[in-house]
Write a protein that holds these residues in place. Structure first.
Motif, PDB file in Angstrom:
ATOM      1  N   GLN A 176       0.827  -1.195   0.000  1.00  0.00           N
ATOM      2  CA  GLN A 176       0.000   0.000   0.000  1.00  0.00           C
ATOM      3  C   GLN A 176       0.863   1.247   0.000  1.00  0.00           C
ATOM      4  O   GLN A 176       2.048   1.204   0.356  1.00  0.00           O
ATOM      5  CB  GLN A 176      -0.911   0.023   1.237  1.00  0.00           C
ATOM      6  N   GLN A 213      -1.345   6.558   1.826  1.00  0.00           N
ATOM      7  CA  GLN A 213      -2.758   6.887   1.995  1.00  0.00           C
ATOM      8  C   GLN A 213      -3.625   5.639   2.183  1.00  0.00           C
ATOM      9  O   GLN A 213      -4.845   5.724   2.241  1.00  0.00           O
ATOM     10  CB  GLN A 213      -3.271   7.671   0.779  1.00  0.00           C
ATOM     11  N   CYS A 231      -3.832   3.165   0.011  1.00  0.00           N
ATOM     12  CA  CYS A 231      -4.307   2.647  -1.273  1.00  0.00           C
ATOM     13  C   CYS A 231      -3.486   1.429  -1.665  1.00  0.00           C
ATOM     14  O   CYS A 231      -2.258   1.497  -1.737  1.00  0.00           O
ATOM     15  CB  CYS A 231      -4.197   3.733  -2.340  1.00  0.00           C
ATOM     16  N   GLN A 279      -4.941  -3.878  -7.542  1.00  0.00           N
ATOM     17  CA  GLN A 279      -6.325  -4.174  -7.180  1.00  0.00           C
ATOM     18  C   GLN A 279      -7.022  -4.876  -8.335  1.00  0.00           C
ATOM     19  O   GLN A 279      -6.631  -4.741  -9.495  1.00  0.00           O
ATOM     20  CB  GLN A 279      -7.085  -2.889  -6.838  1.00  0.00           C
ATOM     21  N   GLU A 281     -10.706   0.965  -4.822  1.00  0.00           N
ATOM     22  CA  GLU A 281     -10.526   1.656  -3.548  1.00  0.00           C
ATOM     23  C   GLU A 281      -9.304   2.558  -3.654  1.00  0.00           C
ATOM     24  O   GLU A 281      -8.170   2.097  -3.676  1.00  0.00           O
ATOM     25  CB  GLU A 281     -10.342   0.642  -2.412  1.00  0.00           C
ATOM     26  N   ASP A 282      -9.560   3.854  -3.754  1.00  0.00           N
ATOM     27  CA  ASP A 282      -8.480   4.824  -3.925  1.00  0.00           C
ATOM     28  C   ASP A 282      -8.876   6.129  -3.238  1.00  0.00           C
ATOM     29  O   ASP A 282      -9.652   6.909  -3.782  1.00  0.00           O
ATOM     30  CB  ASP A 282      -8.219   5.064  -5.415  1.00  0.00           C
ATOM     31  N   GLU A 294      -8.432   9.189  -5.402  1.00  0.00           N
ATOM     32  CA  GLU A 294      -9.179   9.168  -6.652  1.00  0.00           C
ATOM     33  C   GLU A 294      -8.322   9.506  -7.867  1.00  0.00           C
ATOM     34  O   GLU A 294      -8.845   9.783  -8.945  1.00  0.00           O
ATOM     35  CB  GLU A 294     -10.402  10.098  -6.599  1.00  0.00           C
ATOM     36  N   GLY A 296      -4.826   7.918  -7.893  1.00  0.00           N
ATOM     37  CA  GLY A 296      -3.620   7.134  -7.657  1.00  0.00           C
ATOM     38  C   GLY A 296      -3.230   6.158  -8.748  1.00  0.00           C
ATOM     39  O   GLY A 296      -2.132   5.592  -8.704  1.00  0.00           O
ATOM     40  N   ALA A 351      -1.031   0.668  -9.708  1.00  0.00           N
ATOM     41  CA  ALA A 351      -0.907   2.106  -9.515  1.00  0.00           C
ATOM     42  C   ALA A 351       0.187   2.692 -10.387  1.00  0.00           C
ATOM     43  O   ALA A 351       1.094   1.997 -10.845  1.00  0.00           O
ATOM     44  CB  ALA A 351      -0.631   2.416  -8.044  1.00  0.00           C
TER      45      ALA A 351
END
Length: 255
Positions: free
Chosen positions: A127, A130, A132, A136, A155-156, A159, A161, A208
């Motif tokens: 992760q 934050q 994140c 994923q 799940e970020d 919004e 990343g 990411a």
């Protein structure tokens, strides 16, 4: 060459070849569709044949036995493959183009490692600061035009990343396709190139992205000790005689 199998490719159309003298690069394009099993659409989309060698021979197809050894005309490297309306367009460059490519490290402000590789050291299964998760699994909810999709399960907290990251579609009909994520607005992801986007319900794996700046490396990943760039090097603008001078220096050059 003797012992090699050559397959007809009526759907391929070569462009006019440009030959150059000296260190200029010979160029040619080939466009059309591919039907060979070894040249899959996903492999071309993902750039797996970028850099492959292409040899052009002169052969009399009416009497192929007339030449025991085909006459080699030119050698090219596939520089880039892009999607066109009628198939693909392959850019071919002479091998001398390799001399213009960068080799080794360069002194640049940004990081030259890739997020999650050995030089970076960030765990792609982990992760960021934050919370994140960097890798994923999401599901496509709907297609929004030719280059955007809405997904569920993402799940970020930021919004944003996954900008610059990769999306790999896991569905059986899209196995192997991947694309770089150009933009993100919450659960809507956009891509640089238009391509066959998956139908609703298709699962995908996203990883990411990183903008390769020192600030992001420090604030988001806490990985500044492994930063592979030179963030304090002066820019060409700051070294220009026309750039603004510090406020402490007056017009006469005194302090």
């Amino acid at each position: 060459m003797a012992g090699d199998t050559y397959r007809a490719a009526d759907a391929l159309t070569p462009s006019e070849a440009q030959s150059a003298v000296g260190f200029d690069v010979d160029e040619m394009e080939v466009q059309g569709g591919f039907s060979a099993e070894s040249l899959t659409e996903a492999a071309l989309e993902n750039g797996e044949f970028d850099g492959a060698e292409v040899r052009v021979y002169r052969v009399d197809w009416a009497d192929p036995a007339s030449r025991a050894v085909p006459e080699l005309q030119a050698r090219f490297r596939i520089g880039k493959t892009t999607r066109a309306r009628q198939g693909f367009v392959c850019e071919m460059q002479a091998r001398i183009a390799e001399l213009s490519h960068g080799h080794g490290r360069q002194f640049v402000p940004h990081c030259d490692a890739e997020l999650g590789d050995a030089r970076c050291g960030v765990d792609p299964a982990g992760q960021d600061r934050q919370g994140c998760r960097l890798t994923q699994t999401v599901t496509v909810v709907e297609r929004l035009g030719e280059s955007r999709v809405r997904v569920s399960g993402l799940e970020d907290p930021s919004e944003r990343g996954f900008i610059g990251g990769l999306m790999t579609w896991d569905g059986a009909d899209y196995q192997g396709y991947r694309a770089q994520i150009r933009g993100q607005a919450g659960d809507v992801l956009s891509f640089w190139q238009t391509r066959p986007l998956p139908e609703s319900g298709t699962a995908a794996t996203i990883t990411a992205g990183c903008d390769k700046t020192y600030g992001t490396c420090q604030a988001r990943f806490g990985n500044e000790t492994a930063f592979r760039g030179f963030p304090t090097m002066p820019s060409m603008v700051s070294m220009s005689p026309l750039s603004p001078r510090p406020a402490s220096v007056n017009s006469s050059g005194g302090k």
